[in-house]
Design a protein around this motif. Structure first.
Motif, PDB file in Angstrom:
ATOM      1  N   VAL A  86      43.734  32.230  38.340  1.00 16.42           N
ATOM      2  CA  VAL A  86      43.350  33.397  39.129  1.00 16.42           C
ATOM      3  C   VAL A  86      41.832  33.493  39.166  1.00 16.42           C
ATOM      4  CG1 VAL A  86      43.518  35.906  39.318  1.00 16.42           C
ATOM      5  CG2 VAL A  86      45.491  34.591  38.525  1.00 16.42           C
ATOM      6  N   LEU A  87      41.261  32.977  40.245  1.00 13.64           N
ATOM      7  CA  LEU A  87      39.808  33.022  40.443  1.00 13.64           C
ATOM      8  C   LEU A  87      39.534  33.363  41.907  1.00 13.64           C
ATOM      9  CD1 LEU A  87      38.701  29.860  38.396  1.00 13.64           C
ATOM     10  CD2 LEU A  87      38.402  32.248  37.736  1.00 13.64           C
ATOM     11  N   HIS A  88      40.047  34.496  42.355  1.00 16.93           N
ATOM     12  CA  HIS A  88      39.887  34.915  43.737  1.00 16.93           C
ATOM     13  C   HIS A  88      38.409  35.010  44.101  1.00 16.93           C
ATOM     14  CE1 HIS A  88      44.027  35.895  43.008  1.00 16.93           C
ATOM     15  NE2 HIS A  88      44.214  36.280  44.252  1.00 16.93           N
ATOM     16  N   GLU A  89      38.092  34.562  45.315  1.00 19.92           N
ATOM     17  CA  GLU A  89      36.742  34.615  45.864  1.00 19.92           C
ATOM     18  C   GLU A  89      35.748  33.741  45.089  1.00 19.92           C
ATOM     19  OE1 GLU A  89      35.435  38.617  46.463  1.00 19.92           O
ATOM     20  OE2 GLU A  89      37.234  39.208  47.566  1.00 19.92           O
ATOM     21  N   ILE A  90      36.267  32.915  44.182  1.00 19.95           N
ATOM     22  CA  ILE A  90      35.410  31.973  43.453  1.00 19.95           C
ATOM     23  C   ILE A  90      35.824  30.549  43.804  1.00 19.95           C
ATOM     24  CG2 ILE A  90      34.768  31.092  41.175  1.00 19.95           C
ATOM     25  CD1 ILE A  90      34.964  33.918  40.101  1.00 19.95           C
ATOM     26  N   ALA A  91      37.052  30.177  43.458  1.00 18.69           N
ATOM     27  CA  ALA A  91      37.568  28.849  43.781  1.00 18.69           C
ATOM     28  C   ALA A  91      38.301  28.914  45.123  1.00 18.69           C
ATOM     29  CB  ALA A  91      38.496  28.356  42.675  1.00 18.69           C
ATOM     30  N   HIS A  92      37.694  28.360  46.183  1.00 21.40           N
ATOM     31  CA  HIS A  92      38.263  28.388  47.529  1.00 21.40           C
ATOM     32  C   HIS A  92      38.974  27.075  47.819  1.00 21.40           C
ATOM     33  CE1 HIS A  92      36.064  32.091  48.482  1.00 21.40           C
ATOM     34  NE2 HIS A  92      35.031  31.547  47.849  1.00 21.40           N
ATOM     35  N   LEU A  93      39.742  27.063  48.904  1.00 24.91           N
ATOM     36  CA  LEU A  93      40.487  25.861  49.267  1.00 24.91           C
ATOM     37  C   LEU A  93      39.579  24.653  49.475  1.00 24.91           C
ATOM     38  CD1 LEU A  93      43.223  27.207  51.725  1.00 24.91           C
ATOM     39  CD2 LEU A  93      43.580  26.216  49.460  1.00 24.91           C
ATOM     40  N   ASN A  94      38.401  24.907  50.037  1.00 29.66           N
ATOM     41  CA  ASN A  94      37.493  23.791  50.301  1.00 29.66           C
ATOM     42  C   ASN A  94      36.496  23.553  49.169  1.00 29.66           C
ATOM     43  OD1 ASN A  94      36.027  26.104  50.660  1.00 29.66           O
ATOM     44  ND2 ASN A  94      34.937  25.387  52.500  1.00 29.66           N
ATOM     45  N   SER A 150      35.886  39.216  41.946  1.00 29.48           N
ATOM     46  CA  SER A 150      37.066  38.360  41.806  1.00 29.48           C
ATOM     47  C   SER A 150      38.179  39.093  41.063  1.00 29.48           C
ATOM     48  CB  SER A 150      36.704  37.071  41.068  1.00 29.48           C
ATOM     49  OG  SER A 150      37.846  36.261  40.877  1.00 29.48           O
ATOM     50  N   PHE A 151      37.796  39.794  40.003  1.00 29.07           N
ATOM     51  CA  PHE A 151      38.782  40.553  39.236  1.00 29.07           C
ATOM     52  C   PHE A 151      39.426  41.634  40.107  1.00 29.07           C
ATOM     53  CE2 PHE A 151      39.861  44.259  36.656  1.00 29.07           C
ATOM     54  CZ  PHE A 151      40.757  43.691  35.758  1.00 29.07           C
ATOM     55  N   ILE A 152      38.614  42.361  40.884  1.00 27.96           N
ATOM     56  CA  ILE A 152      39.151  43.406  41.765  1.00 27.96           C
ATOM     57  C   ILE A 152      40.104  42.796  42.786  1.00 27.96           C
ATOM     58  CG2 ILE A 152      38.556  45.070  43.565  1.00 27.96           C
ATOM     59  CD1 ILE A 152      35.911  45.573  42.079  1.00 27.96           C
ATOM     60  N   ALA A 153      39.699  41.697  43.406  1.00 29.77           N
ATOM     61  CA  ALA A 153      40.516  41.070  44.444  1.00 29.77           C
ATOM     62  C   ALA A 153      41.855  40.595  43.888  1.00 29.77           C
ATOM     63  CB  ALA A 153      39.756  39.899  45.073  1.00 29.77           C
ATOM     64  N   SER A 154      41.819  39.976  42.726  1.00 27.00           N
ATOM     65  CA  SER A 154      43.073  39.467  42.144  1.00 27.00           C
ATOM     66  C   SER A 154      43.995  40.611  41.718  1.00 27.00           C
ATOM     67  CB  SER A 154      42.770  38.558  40.949  1.00 27.00           C
ATOM     68  OG  SER A 154      42.150  39.279  39.897  1.00 27.00           O
ATOM     69  N   SER A 155      43.398  41.678  41.189  1.00 28.82           N
ATOM     70  CA  SER A 155      44.206  42.824  40.751  1.00 28.82           C
ATOM     71  C   SER A 155      44.856  43.517  41.936  1.00 28.82           C
ATOM     72  CB  SER A 155      43.339  43.819  39.973  1.00 28.82           C
ATOM     73  OG  SER A 155      42.799  43.228  38.816  1.00 28.82           O
ATOM     74  N   LEU A 156      44.110  43.671  43.032  1.00 25.81           N
ATOM     75  CA  LEU A 156      44.674  44.316  44.223  1.00 25.81           C
ATOM     76  C   LEU A 156      45.730  43.441  44.884  1.00 25.81           C
ATOM     77  CD1 LEU A 156      41.533  45.970  45.873  1.00 25.81           C
ATOM     78  CD2 LEU A 156      43.364  47.069  44.567  1.00 25.81           C
ATOM     79  N   GLU A 157      45.521  42.136  44.879  1.00 26.05           N
ATOM     80  CA  GLU A 157      46.538  41.256  45.459  1.00 26.05           C
ATOM     81  C   GLU A 157      47.843  41.337  44.675  1.00 26.05           C
ATOM     82  OE1 GLU A 157      46.876  36.803  44.974  1.00 26.05           O
ATOM     83  OE2 GLU A 157      46.103  36.905  47.032  1.00 26.05           O
ATOM     84  N   ARG A 158      47.735  41.344  43.356  1.00 25.56           N
ATOM     85  CA  ARG A 158      48.944  41.449  42.535  1.00 25.56           C
ATOM     86  C   ARG A 158      49.615  42.806  42.737  1.00 25.56           C
ATOM     87  NH1 ARG A 158      48.697  40.794  36.050  1.00 25.56           N
ATOM     88  NH2 ARG A 158      47.243  42.524  36.355  1.00 25.56           N
ATOM     89  N   TRP A 159      48.801  43.862  42.792  1.00 24.91           N
ATOM     90  CA  TRP A 159      49.333  45.208  43.038  1.00 24.91           C
ATOM     91  C   TRP A 159      50.113  45.245  44.344  1.00 24.91           C
ATOM     92  CZ3 TRP A 159      46.940  48.617  46.865  1.00 24.91           C
ATOM     93  CH2 TRP A 159      47.485  49.907  46.890  1.00 24.91           C
ATOM     94  N   GLU A 160      49.517  44.727  45.407  1.00 26.60           N
ATOM     95  CA  GLU A 160      50.153  44.757  46.722  1.00 26.60           C
ATOM     96  C   GLU A 160      51.423  43.907  46.745  1.00 26.60           C
ATOM     97  OE1 GLU A 160      49.130  43.411  51.327  1.00 26.60           O
ATOM     98  OE2 GLU A 160      47.522  43.570  49.840  1.00 26.60           O
ATOM     99  N   THR A 161      51.347  42.717  46.169  1.00 26.20           N
ATOM    100  CA  THR A 161      52.495  41.810  46.187  1.00 26.20           C
ATOM    101  C   THR A 161      53.662  42.380  45.391  1.00 26.20           C
ATOM    102  OG1 THR A 161      51.008  39.918  46.398  1.00 26.20           O
ATOM    103  CG2 THR A 161      53.262  39.468  45.684  1.00 26.20           C
ATOM    104  N   GLU A 162      53.365  42.922  44.218  1.00 29.00           N
ATOM    105  CA  GLU A 162      54.435  43.519  43.408  1.00 29.00           C
ATOM    106  C   GLU A 162      55.072  44.700  44.112  1.00 29.00           C
ATOM    107  OE1 GLU A 162      53.184  42.570  38.767  1.00 29.00           O
ATOM    108  OE2 GLU A 162      52.751  44.531  39.635  1.00 29.00           O
ATOM    109  N   LEU A 163      54.244  45.516  44.761  1.00 27.38           N
ATOM    110  CA  LEU A 163      54.782  46.682  45.467  1.00 27.38           C
ATOM    111  C   LEU A 163      55.728  46.248  46.583  1.00 27.38           C
ATOM    112  CD1 LEU A 163      52.013  49.407  45.978  1.00 27.38           C
ATOM    113  CD2 LEU A 163      54.263  49.690  44.965  1.00 27.38           C
TER     114      LEU A 163
END
Length: 632
Positions: A72-80, A523-536
Motif C-alpha cells: 500500500v503505497l498510493h500516490e508513490i508507487a505508480h504503474l509506470n 499516500s496514507f490518506i489516499a489508501s485509507s479513503l480507498e479502503r473505507w470506500e471499498t469496504e463500504l
C-alpha cells in the motif's frame, strides 16, 4: 525441538554469524523480508535460504526488488514507476517463523523473518522508516531543548545535560483478541448479558483455549519476548464439552501482555506475536480475530500503547524523564507534563494513524470503555495512583518506582499501525516539551494548565477545551457536554482523514524534521479513503442488505397479537426506507452507493452514520419482535 533457533539478535546478524547459524540449522529453509507499508500490512515471501547465501553481501545490503502492486503505497508507487526494493534492517532482532505442519527430518520447517525497509526511487517509504526518523528526531531535538533550557532537568535531579549519555524511548503494546470455533455464530444477547455480569473477566480458561494460551506464552518465552500475562477479557460465554470430550462452541475474548522494549523493537515484536497467536490457536482448530469490533453490541479488542522516555547517564544510572524527583508531591516532571499536553493538543493529527478503518471506528463508541474524548487522567491525588479507563491517555505511576511512570494511550486497536502511531506520538510530545520548556513554568504550574477549565486561557492548550478528568467521562457528562469540553470526535474514516487536511498547524508538527513528509501523509490518506470506500460498497453494504433480507415476518395468524403487528410494521417500514427504491424515492443504501460513486465523501460519511443507526434500530426492534412469538 529444544535446539531450534527462534531469534537472531541484532549483534548476531553479521555475515560470519549468519553463515554459521544457517549451516548448523538446515531446518531454516526460507527467508522472508518483512516490510511494513503505510497501511500497516507486512510483506511475506518464501525465498529459499540458498538464494540468500549465494550472494549474502548483496542480499544484506540491497535486498530484493518487487513492484508497488504488492504494498500500500498510493500516490508513490505508480504503474509506470512501480519498482520497490525490500532491504533488510540490520539493527533489530530477526525471528524464525516455524511451520509445525511441515516437518522435515523430524523438525518443523523455518522461515527467517527479517524486518526490512521499502525503498522507492531511493527513498524509504515504509512505516518502520517513519518511526526510525521520529526516534532520531526526538532524541536530537530533545537534547537541543535540554541544552537550551536546562532548568527542566533540575526538577528530576540532573544538574547538567552533559551527564546524559543517551535518550531511551520505551514502548509496550498488548493484544486483545477474540477466539472461537469455526462456523459458530455469536448470540449477541448471551454475550452482552455475560459481559454485563462479568462472568468471563479474568476467569479460569478451559480445554483447548487453555492449552493454546499456555503454549503461546511458552513460545513467546522462547522468542525472548518475556510474556507477562495471559488472561480472559470481559467478552465471551462459557464453552461446552462435546461428546468426543473436546471443547466446543468456543466464543471467548483473551488478552496477552509481554515486556516493553525500545520503540522500534516493540512494534516489530507485535507483528511476530500476532503470527504466533494465530498459528497456535489454529493448530487447535480455533479461529482468532484481532479486529477492533468483530461483534456489534459486545466488547471490542483494544491495544493500549504505553510510551515512556528515560535517559541513561554517563555513570550508568537510568532516570525517567516523566517522573518528578519527589513522587509523593508531583504527578509528573515538567517534561512529563509537556509530553502529555503535546499529545492532547495535537491528537487530531495523531488520531488518523490510530483509527483508520471502519472496523476501528465501530469500537470507539461510548459504553464499552472505548476512549473517544481527548482527555487525560492524572490520578485522584498524587499519593494514590489510579486508572481511569474512560479517558484517552492515562498516567501510569508507581510511587515507589520512578522508572514505571509512563503514558497509556488507550485508543489504538490490534490492527492500528503501531509504527505510525508511535511516530505521531513522539512528534506531538516533542512539540509539548518545547512549549513547556519555553514557558519556564514549574511542574505545579503545568499541572494547573492541564487541569484548567474550558474557557480559561493557556500558554499552549486551546482555550475552549478541558483536558483533564478524573471522572468517568461517559457517566459524568452528557454527549453534548463531552463534545463541548473535549471536542467532537470524528465518527468515520473520512472525518478522521479530513482532520489531517484541515488542522494545518498541527499537521506541521508531523512534518518537523522530515519525519512525515507530504508524500507519506497524502499516500496514507489516499489508501485509507480507498479502503473505507471499498469496504463500504463491497462489504458493509452487502452485509447490511443480507441482514435486512433476513429480517422476515415470522408470526402467523394463530398466535399474532396487535403488538406483533405494530412491531412488524415498524420493522418493515425501516426495511423499505433502507433498501427499497421506488419511482419517486431512492433508498438509503442507493443514496450511499451513489455518493461514493460521485466521490461526495461528506455526504457518504453522513449517510454511513445514518445507516449504522438504522441497522442498530432495526436489530433491536427485530429481537423484541421475536421475543413475543411462540414459533420462529
Amino acid at each position: 525441538m529444544d535446539n531450534l533457533v527462534y531469534v537472531i539478535p541484532k549483534d548476531k546478524n553479521d555475515k560470519e554469524n549468519l553463515i554459521k547459524i544457517l549451516k548448523e540449522h538446515p531446518e531454516i529453509k526460507f527467508v522472508s523480508l518483512v516490510g511494513v507499508d503505510l497501511g500497516g500490512n507486512a510483506t511475506d515471501e518464501k525465498i529459499p535460504i540458498e538464494v540468500m547465501l549465494d550472494d549474502l553481501d548483496s542480499f544484506l545490503n540491497y535486498g530484493i526488488q518487487t513492484d508497488g502492486s504488492s504494498v500500500v503505497l498510493h500516490e508513490i508507487a505508480h504503474l509506470n514507476n512501480a519498482r520497490v526494493d525490500l532491504v533488510p534492517d540490520l539493527n533489530v532482532n530477526w525471528f524464525v517463523d516455524y511451520n509445525y505442519e511441515h516437518i522435515d527430518n523430524n523438525l518443523p520447517v523455518g522461515t527467517l523473518e527479517i524486518p526490512s525497509f521499502l525503498i522507492h526511487n531511493g527513498e524509504r517509504v515504509d512505516s518502520r522508516s517513519v518511526l526510525i526518523k521520529a526516534i532520531d528526531n526526538f532524541k536530537t531535538k530533545l537534547m537541543d531543548i535540554l541544552k537550551t533550557y536546562p532548568h527542566i532537568l533540575h526538577s528530576i535531579g540532573i544538574s547538567d545535560p552533559y551527564y546524559i549519555e543517551d535518550i531511551l524511548l520505551t514502548s509496550a503494546t498488548e493484544l486483545e483478541f477474540w477466539v472461537k470455533t469455526p462456523n459458530d455464530k455469536a448470540d449477541i444477547e448471551k454475550l452482552s448479558t455475560s459481559q454485563m455480569l462479568k462472568e468471563q473477566y479474568w476467569k479460569r480458561t478451559h480445554g483447548t483455549v487453555r492449552t493454546a494460551l499456555e503454549k503461546t506464552l511458552i513460545l513467546l518465552q522462547k522468542y525472548g519476548l518475556e510474556p507477562e500475562m495471559g488472561h480472559k477479557e470481559v467478552g465471551g460465554v462459557s464453552s461446552k464439552i462435546a461428546t468426543n470430550g473436546k471443547t466446543d462452541h468456543v466464543m471467548e475474548q483473551l488478552e496477552i501482555d509481554w515486556k516493553y522494549s525500545n520503540a522500534l523493537q516493540a512494534a516489530d515484536n507485535e507483528l511476530i506475536v500476532r503470527e504466533l497467536i494465530e498459528d497456535i490457536f489454529a493448530s487447535y482448530g480455533l479461529e482468532v480475530t484481532f479486529a477492533a469490533k468483530p461483534l456489534e453490541g459486545v466488547a471490542g479488542n483494544g491495544e493500549h500503547t504505553h510510551v515512556g522516555v528515560a535517559v541513561k547517564l554517563k555513570n550508568g544510572k537510568i532516570r525517567n524523564l516523566f517522573s518528578p524527583l519527589d513522587m509523593k508531591s508531583d504527578y509528573l516532571s515538567e517534561i512529563g507534563y509537556g509530553s502529555l499536553m503535546g499529545i492532547l493538543k495535537n491528537y487530531e493529527v495523531i488520531s488518523p494513524f490510530v483509527t483508520s478503518s471502519n472496523d476501528a471506528f465501530n469500537r470507539l463508541k461510548p459504553g464499552f470503555e472505548a476512549p473517544v474524548c481527548i482527555v487525560a487522567s492524572l490520578g485522584i491525588d498524587v499519593k494514590t495512583p489510579t486508572r481511569n479507563r474512560s479517558v484517552l491517555v492515562g498516567v501510569v505511576r508507581d510511587i515507589d518506582n520512578h522508572l514505571a511512570t509512563r503514558f497509556e494511550v488507550r485508543s489504538p486497536n490490534p490492527l492500528s499501525n503501531t509504527y505510525l502511531v508511535l511516530a505521531s506520538l513522539y512528534q506531538s510530545m516533542l512539540d509539548g516539551i518545547l512549549a513547556a520548556a519555553k514557558s519556564n513554568k514549574t511542574s505545579k504550574e503545568l499541572e494547573a494548565e492541564i487541569s484548567k477549565e474550558s474557557g480559561v486561557e493557556s500558554f499552549y492548550l486551546e482555550k475552549d477545551r478541558t483536558y483533564r478528568s478524573e471522572e468517568d467521562v461517559f457517566e459524568h457528562y452528557t454527549e453534548d457536554e463531552r463534545n463541548k469540553l473535549f471536542g467532537k470526535p470524528p465518527a468515520t474514516v473520512y472525518e478522521n482523514m479530513k482532520n489531517l487536511k484541515e488542522y494545518h498547524e498541527k499537521r506541521k508538527i508531523l512534518l518537523d524534521g522530515d519525519v512525515f513528509n507530504e508524500k507519506i501523509i497524502n499516500s496514507f490518506i489516499a489508501s485509507s479513503l480507498e479502503r473505507w470506500e471499498t469496504e463500504l460498497k463491497d462489504r458493509i453494504l452487502l452485509d447490511n442488505i443480507n441482514f435486512i433480507r433476513e429480517c422476515k415476518k415470522v408470526h402467523n395468524m394463530e398466535e399474532v397479537t396487535d403488538l406483533d403487528v405494530v412491531r412488524w410494521e415498524k420493522i418493515n417500514n425501516l426495511r423499505y426506507y433502507m433498501m427499497k427504491n421506488s419511482l419517486d424515492n431512492k433508498c438509503l443504501f442507493t443514496r450511499l452507493r451513489e455518493a461514493l460513486d460521485d466521490k461526495d465523501y461528506n455526504l457518504a460519511s453522513s449517510l454511513q452514520l445514518e445507516m449504522y443507526e438504522k441497522i442498530k434500530e432495526i436489530n433491536k426492534l427485530y429481537m423484541r419482535y421475536k421475543r413475543n412469538l411462540f414459533n420462529i
